[in-house]
Design a protein around this motif. Structure first.
Motif, PDB file in Angstrom:
ATOM      1  N   LYS A  92     -83.468 -52.898  72.191  1.00  0.00           N
ATOM      2  CA  LYS A  92     -83.946 -51.519  72.101  1.00  0.00           C
ATOM      3  C   LYS A  92     -85.434 -51.437  71.780  1.00  0.00           C
ATOM      4  CE  LYS A  92     -79.524 -49.384  70.927  1.00  0.00           C
ATOM      5  NZ  LYS A  92     -78.792 -48.478  70.014  1.00  0.00           N
ATOM      6  N   TYR A  93     -86.185 -52.422  72.216  1.00  0.00           N
ATOM      7  CA  TYR A  93     -87.626 -52.402  72.024  1.00  0.00           C
ATOM      8  C   TYR A  93     -88.231 -51.262  72.834  1.00  0.00           C
ATOM      9  CZ  TYR A  93     -86.344 -57.161  70.748  1.00  0.00           C
ATOM     10  OH  TYR A  93     -85.734 -58.251  70.204  1.00  0.00           O
ATOM     11  N   GLU A  94     -89.347 -50.749  72.342  1.00  0.00           N
ATOM     12  CA  GLU A  94     -89.979 -49.641  73.056  1.00  0.00           C
ATOM     13  C   GLU A  94     -90.552 -50.062  74.397  1.00  0.00           C
ATOM     14  OE1 GLU A  94     -94.363 -49.901  70.862  1.00  0.00           O
ATOM     15  OE2 GLU A  94     -92.905 -48.388  70.229  1.00  0.00           O
ATOM     16  N   SER A  95     -90.825 -51.353  74.550  1.00  0.00           N
ATOM     17  CA  SER A  95     -91.392 -51.847  75.809  1.00  0.00           C
ATOM     18  C   SER A  95     -91.201 -53.354  75.895  1.00  0.00           C
ATOM     19  CB  SER A  95     -92.888 -51.527  75.883  1.00  0.00           C
ATOM     20  OG  SER A  95     -93.598 -52.244  74.876  1.00  0.00           O
ATOM     21  N   ALA A  96     -91.385 -53.905  77.101  1.00  0.00           N
ATOM     22  CA  ALA A  96     -91.357 -55.355  77.265  1.00  0.00           C
ATOM     23  C   ALA A  96     -92.496 -55.994  76.483  1.00  0.00           C
ATOM     24  CB  ALA A  96     -91.452 -55.704  78.743  1.00  0.00           C
ATOM     25  N   LYS A  97     -93.614 -55.300  76.386  1.00  0.00           N
ATOM     26  CA  LYS A  97     -94.755 -55.806  75.615  1.00  0.00           C
ATOM     27  C   LYS A  97     -94.366 -56.029  74.155  1.00  0.00           C
ATOM     28  CE  LYS A  97     -99.598 -54.608  74.547  1.00  0.00           C
ATOM     29  NZ  LYS A  97     -99.508 -54.644  73.061  1.00  0.00           N
ATOM     30  N   ALA A  98     -93.680 -55.060  73.567  1.00  0.00           N
ATOM     31  CA  ALA A  98     -93.245 -55.196  72.177  1.00  0.00           C
ATOM     32  C   ALA A  98     -92.274 -56.354  72.009  1.00  0.00           C
ATOM     33  CB  ALA A  98     -92.605 -53.895  71.699  1.00  0.00           C
ATOM     34  N   ALA A  99     -91.408 -56.567  73.017  1.00  0.00           N
ATOM     35  CA  ALA A  99     -90.411 -57.628  72.924  1.00  0.00           C
ATOM     36  C   ALA A  99     -91.022 -59.014  73.074  1.00  0.00           C
ATOM     37  CB  ALA A  99     -89.341 -57.425  73.991  1.00  0.00           C
ATOM     38  N   VAL A 100     -92.092 -59.127  73.885  1.00  0.00           N
ATOM     39  CA  VAL A 100     -92.641 -60.440  74.213  1.00  0.00           C
ATOM     40  C   VAL A 100     -93.846 -60.814  73.350  1.00  0.00           C
ATOM     41  CG1 VAL A 100     -93.780 -61.766  76.055  1.00  0.00           C
ATOM     42  CG2 VAL A 100     -91.758 -60.392  76.564  1.00  0.00           C
ATOM     43  N   GLU A 101     -94.621 -59.848  72.928  1.00  0.00           N
ATOM     44  CA  GLU A 101     -95.836 -60.184  72.176  1.00  0.00           C
ATOM     45  C   GLU A 101     -95.591 -60.387  70.688  1.00  0.00           C
ATOM     46  OE1 GLU A 101     -99.067 -57.632  73.329  1.00  0.00           O
ATOM     47  OE2 GLU A 101     -98.872 -58.208  75.455  1.00  0.00           O
ATOM     48  N   LEU A 102     -94.385 -60.092  70.192  1.00  0.00           N
ATOM     49  CA  LEU A 102     -93.883 -60.564  68.889  1.00  0.00           C
ATOM     50  C   LEU A 102     -94.767 -60.178  67.705  1.00  0.00           C
ATOM     51  CD1 LEU A 102     -92.900 -64.214  69.965  1.00  0.00           C
ATOM     52  CD2 LEU A 102     -91.518 -62.141  70.103  1.00  0.00           C
ATOM     53  N   GLU A 103     -95.156 -58.929  67.615  1.00  0.00           N
ATOM     54  CA  GLU A 103     -96.025 -58.520  66.515  1.00  0.00           C
ATOM     55  C   GLU A 103     -95.250 -58.251  65.228  1.00  0.00           C
ATOM     56  OE1 GLU A 103     -98.427 -55.276  67.794  1.00  0.00           O
ATOM     57  OE2 GLU A 103     -99.472 -56.444  69.334  1.00  0.00           O
ATOM     58  N   ALA A 104     -94.039 -57.724  65.302  1.00  0.00           N
ATOM     59  CA  ALA A 104     -93.270 -57.370  64.106  1.00  0.00           C
ATOM     60  C   ALA A 104     -92.702 -58.621  63.426  1.00  0.00           C
ATOM     61  CB  ALA A 104     -92.127 -56.436  64.483  1.00  0.00           C
ATOM     62  N   PRO A 105     -92.576 -58.602  62.094  1.00  0.00           N
ATOM     63  CA  PRO A 105     -91.984 -59.755  61.385  1.00  0.00           C
ATOM     64  C   PRO A 105     -90.601 -60.137  61.922  1.00  0.00           C
ATOM     65  CG  PRO A 105     -92.959 -58.239  59.810  1.00  0.00           C
ATOM     66  CD  PRO A 105     -93.035 -57.555  61.147  1.00  0.00           C
ATOM     67  N   ALA A 106     -89.784 -59.140  62.248  1.00  0.00           N
ATOM     68  CA  ALA A 106     -88.450 -59.445  62.765  1.00  0.00           C
ATOM     69  C   ALA A 106     -88.521 -60.230  64.061  1.00  0.00           C
ATOM     70  CB  ALA A 106     -87.657 -58.152  62.981  1.00  0.00           C
ATOM     71  N   MET A 107     -89.548 -59.956  64.868  1.00  0.00           N
ATOM     72  CA  MET A 107     -89.674 -60.659  66.138  1.00  0.00           C
ATOM     73  C   MET A 107     -90.077 -62.115  65.933  1.00  0.00           C
ATOM     74  SD  MET A 107     -88.617 -58.544  68.157  1.00  0.00           S
ATOM     75  CE  MET A 107     -88.832 -59.680  69.508  1.00  0.00           C
ATOM     76  N   LYS A 108     -90.927 -62.364  64.973  1.00  0.00           N
ATOM     77  CA  LYS A 108     -91.303 -63.760  64.682  1.00  0.00           C
ATOM     78  C   LYS A 108     -90.123 -64.512  64.064  1.00  0.00           C
ATOM     79  CE  LYS A 108     -96.319 -63.175  64.264  1.00  0.00           C
ATOM     80  NZ  LYS A 108     -96.439 -61.750  64.604  1.00  0.00           N
ATOM     81  N   LEU A 109     -89.342 -63.833  63.218  1.00  0.00           N
ATOM     82  CA  LEU A 109     -88.140 -64.466  62.677  1.00  0.00           C
ATOM     83  C   LEU A 109     -87.148 -64.781  63.794  1.00  0.00           C
ATOM     84  CD1 LEU A 109     -87.563 -62.366  59.427  1.00  0.00           C
ATOM     85  CD2 LEU A 109     -88.211 -64.781  59.557  1.00  0.00           C
ATOM     86  N   THR A 110     -87.022 -63.869  64.749  1.00  0.00           N
ATOM     87  CA  THR A 110     -86.149 -64.119  65.901  1.00  0.00           C
ATOM     88  C   THR A 110     -86.615 -65.344  66.666  1.00  0.00           C
ATOM     89  OG1 THR A 110     -85.611 -61.770  66.109  1.00  0.00           O
ATOM     90  CG2 THR A 110     -85.265 -63.143  68.062  1.00  0.00           C
ATOM     91  N   LEU A 111     -87.922 -65.464  66.846  1.00  0.00           N
ATOM     92  CA  LEU A 111     -88.480 -66.631  67.535  1.00  0.00           C
ATOM     93  C   LEU A 111     -88.075 -67.923  66.826  1.00  0.00           C
ATOM     94  CD1 LEU A 111     -90.602 -67.726  69.693  1.00  0.00           C
ATOM     95  CD2 LEU A 111     -92.250 -67.649  67.808  1.00  0.00           C
ATOM     96  N   VAL A 112     -88.181 -67.945  65.501  1.00  0.00           N
ATOM     97  CA  VAL A 112     -87.844 -69.142  64.739  1.00  0.00           C
ATOM     98  C   VAL A 112     -86.346 -69.423  64.807  1.00  0.00           C
ATOM     99  CG1 VAL A 112     -87.795 -70.152  62.426  1.00  0.00           C
ATOM    100  CG2 VAL A 112     -89.825 -68.896  63.193  1.00  0.00           C
ATOM    101  N   ILE A 113     -85.531 -68.392  64.616  1.00  0.00           N
ATOM    102  CA  ILE A 113     -84.078 -68.573  64.617  1.00  0.00           C
ATOM    103  C   ILE A 113     -83.584 -69.075  65.968  1.00  0.00           C
ATOM    104  CG2 ILE A 113     -81.888 -67.299  64.542  1.00  0.00           C
ATOM    105  CD1 ILE A 113     -83.230 -65.543  62.338  1.00  0.00           C
ATOM    106  N   GLU A 114     -84.156 -68.554  67.039  1.00  0.00           N
ATOM    107  CA  GLU A 114     -83.678 -68.913  68.376  1.00  0.00           C
ATOM    108  C   GLU A 114     -84.237 -70.224  68.897  1.00  0.00           C
ATOM    109  OE1 GLU A 114     -84.456 -65.684  71.030  1.00  0.00           O
ATOM    110  OE2 GLU A 114     -82.871 -64.415  70.186  1.00  0.00           O
ATOM    111  N   ASN A 115     -85.398 -70.661  68.379  1.00  0.00           N
ATOM    112  CA  ASN A 115     -86.103 -71.766  69.025  1.00  0.00           C
ATOM    113  C   ASN A 115     -86.390 -72.977  68.156  1.00  0.00           C
ATOM    114  OD1 ASN A 115     -87.050 -70.558  71.844  1.00  0.00           O
ATOM    115  ND2 ASN A 115     -87.288 -68.958  70.312  1.00  0.00           N
ATOM    116  N   ALA A 116     -86.131 -72.911  66.867  1.00  0.00           N
ATOM    117  CA  ALA A 116     -86.397 -74.065  66.016  1.00  0.00           C
ATOM    118  C   ALA A 116     -85.541 -75.247  66.463  1.00  0.00           C
ATOM    119  CB  ALA A 116     -86.111 -73.736  64.558  1.00  0.00           C
ATOM    120  N   PRO A 117     -86.048 -76.474  66.358  1.00  0.00           N
ATOM    121  CA  PRO A 117     -85.262 -77.648  66.749  1.00  0.00           C
ATOM    122  C   PRO A 117     -83.912 -77.674  66.051  1.00  0.00           C
ATOM    123  CG  PRO A 117     -87.532 -78.267  66.302  1.00  0.00           C
ATOM    124  CD  PRO A 117     -87.404 -76.827  65.882  1.00  0.00           C
TER     125      PRO A 117
END
Length: 325
Positions: A141-166
Motif C-alpha cells: 500500500k505504498y503511495e508510489s513505486a518510488k516510495a517502495a523502492v527508494e526505501l526512505e522510511a525506517p520500516a522499509m530499511k528494516l524490510t530490506l534487512v529482514i528479507e535480504n540478510a544472509p
C-alpha cells in the motif's frame, strides 16, 4: 515456546513479535521463546519434526494438522496445503481452539492484534506504528513505486534487512534478536541498533545492483514484465523494482534461484489503473502449479535442479496473464 514465522518477510517478523507480547501478557507466557523462520519449498507440507514437546506457534505461514501445534494465525489465501489440512482446521480451529484464519486481513500482524484484543483483552496501545507499516508492507500500500523502492522510511530499511540478510546471520542472531524489539521500540530505534546497522549499508548496495540487473533483463509484452535471474543465485530482491522500472505494466513474472529453491514470482502492479474486477487472482494461478499467495501476489517454488520446468511454467503463467490484457 517455539514461534515459527514466515521468514524473509517483514509481516512475518512483526507477527512473531506481536504474538510473543500477546502470549506473555494474556496467556501466561513461556520461560523462553525460540524463533524459527519458515520458507515455502516445493511440496508445501510442513515437516512435523520441527515441532518440540513444548508450545509451538505458527504465524503468517501455512497450517499444520500436527497435534503439537498449539497456536496458529494466518491470512494467506493459500494457507492450506490441501483439503485434509482445511478439513482438520474446520474441526479444531476457532472459536473453540487456538488456530485462527482470516484471508480478508491485509497483514497477519493486524489479524493477530484483532484476535488478541477482541478475544483475549490484549492492549494494543503503543503498537500503532507497527500495525500501520505491517499493512503497508504486506499489502503493498505504498503511495508510489518510488516510495517502495527508494526505501526512505525506517520500516522499509528494516524490510530490506529482514528479507535480504544472509541466511546464517538471519537465523542465528539477527532476526531472533530483532523480533522482540519490534513491539517494544519505535521502528527507527530498532533500525538504529548496531547489530542491525551493520547490514544496512551492504544490503542497500545489493538493492541498487539488483535494480540495475533487472533493468537489463526485464522485457515487457502486452502488459506483462518478464525476467530471468536464475544464473545469478539471488537470495532476494525487491518485488517492486519491476514496477518502478516499467510503471505501465500490469503484471510481473520473474524467475530466480536461491541457495535452497528455484522460484517463480508472480505479481500485480499495486498502482495499476485497471479495475480490481478485471485483475487475475494470482493465488489461484500459482496454486495450480503447487504454489500460492494472495490475490495480487504469489509464488511457486521448485527444486534447485528444476530450472527447465521453472522456465516452462513461467512461460505458461506469463502467457495466461498476457491473454488477459
Amino acid at each position: 515456546m517455539q514461534v515459527f514465522f514466515h521468514d524473509k518477510c517483514f509481516d512475518g517478523a512483526c507477527s512473531a513479535s506481536l504474538f510473543t507480547r500477546f502470549h506473555q501478557e494474556c496467556s501466561g507466557g513461556g520461560e523462553k521463546y525460540v524463533y524459527r523462520g519458515l520458507v515455502h519449498k516445493a511440496g508445501g507440507l510442513i515437516d512435523e519434526g520441527i515441532f518440540g514437546d513444548g508450545g509451538n506457534a505458527i504465524v503468517d505461514f501455512k497450517y499444520s494438522s500436527s497435534p503439537k501445534l498449539t497456536w496458529w494465525f494466518d491470512h494467506h489465501l493459500s494457507a492450506f496445503a490441501g483439503a485434509e489440512e482445511r478439513e482438520h482446521f474446520d474441526r479444531v480451529g476457532a472459536p473453540g481452539g487456538q488456530q485462527f484464519y482470516d484471508p480478508d486481513y491485509t497483514s497477519c500482524t493486524t489479524f493477530i492484534a484483532h484476535i488478541a484484543k477482541t478475544r483475549f483483552g490484549f492492549d494494543t496501545a503503543g503498537l500503532e506504528e507497527l500495525l500501520h507499516w505491517a499493512d503497508i508492507v504486506d499489502g503493498a500500500k505504498y503511495e508510489s513505486a518510488k516510495a517502495a523502492v527508494e526505501l526512505e522510511a525506517p520500516a522499509m530499511k528494516l524490510t530490506l534487512v529482514i528479507e535480504n540478510a544472509p541466511a546464517s546471520d538471519r537465523d542465528d542472531a539477527l532476526i531472533p534478536r530483532m523480533i522482540p524489539l519490534l513491539t517494544s521500540l519505535p521502528l527507527q530505534e530498532v533500525l538504529n541498533q548496531p547489530f542491525v546497522q551493520e547490514f544496512v549499508g551492504p544490503l542497500l548496495d545489493q538493492h541498487w545492483e539488483a535494480l540495475e540487473l533487472i533493468r537489463q533483463r526485464a522485457r515487457v509484452e502486452r502488459g506483462v514484465i518478464t525476467f530471468d535471474l536464475i544464473d545469478q543465485r539471488m537470495e532476494a530482491y525487491s518485488k517492486f523494482i519491476p514496477y518502478y522500472l516499467h510503471p505501465e505494466a500490469t503484471y510481473v513474472v520473474g524467475v530466480s534461484k536461491s541457495s535452497f529453491r528455484t522460484k517463480i514470482s508472480v505479481g500485480t502492479n499495486p498502482w495499476t489503473q485497471r479495475p480490481a474486477a478485471e485483475l487475475a487472482n494470482i493465488a489461484e494461478i500459482c496454486e495450480r502449479f503447487g504454489g500460492g499467495g494472495h490475490a495480487r501476489v504469489g509464488a511457486i517454488s521448485f527444486g534447485l535442479d528444476q530450472e527447465d520446468e521453472v522456465r516452462r511454467v513461467a512461460g505458461v503463467v506469463a502467457a495466461e496473464l498476457k491473454a488477459r490484457e
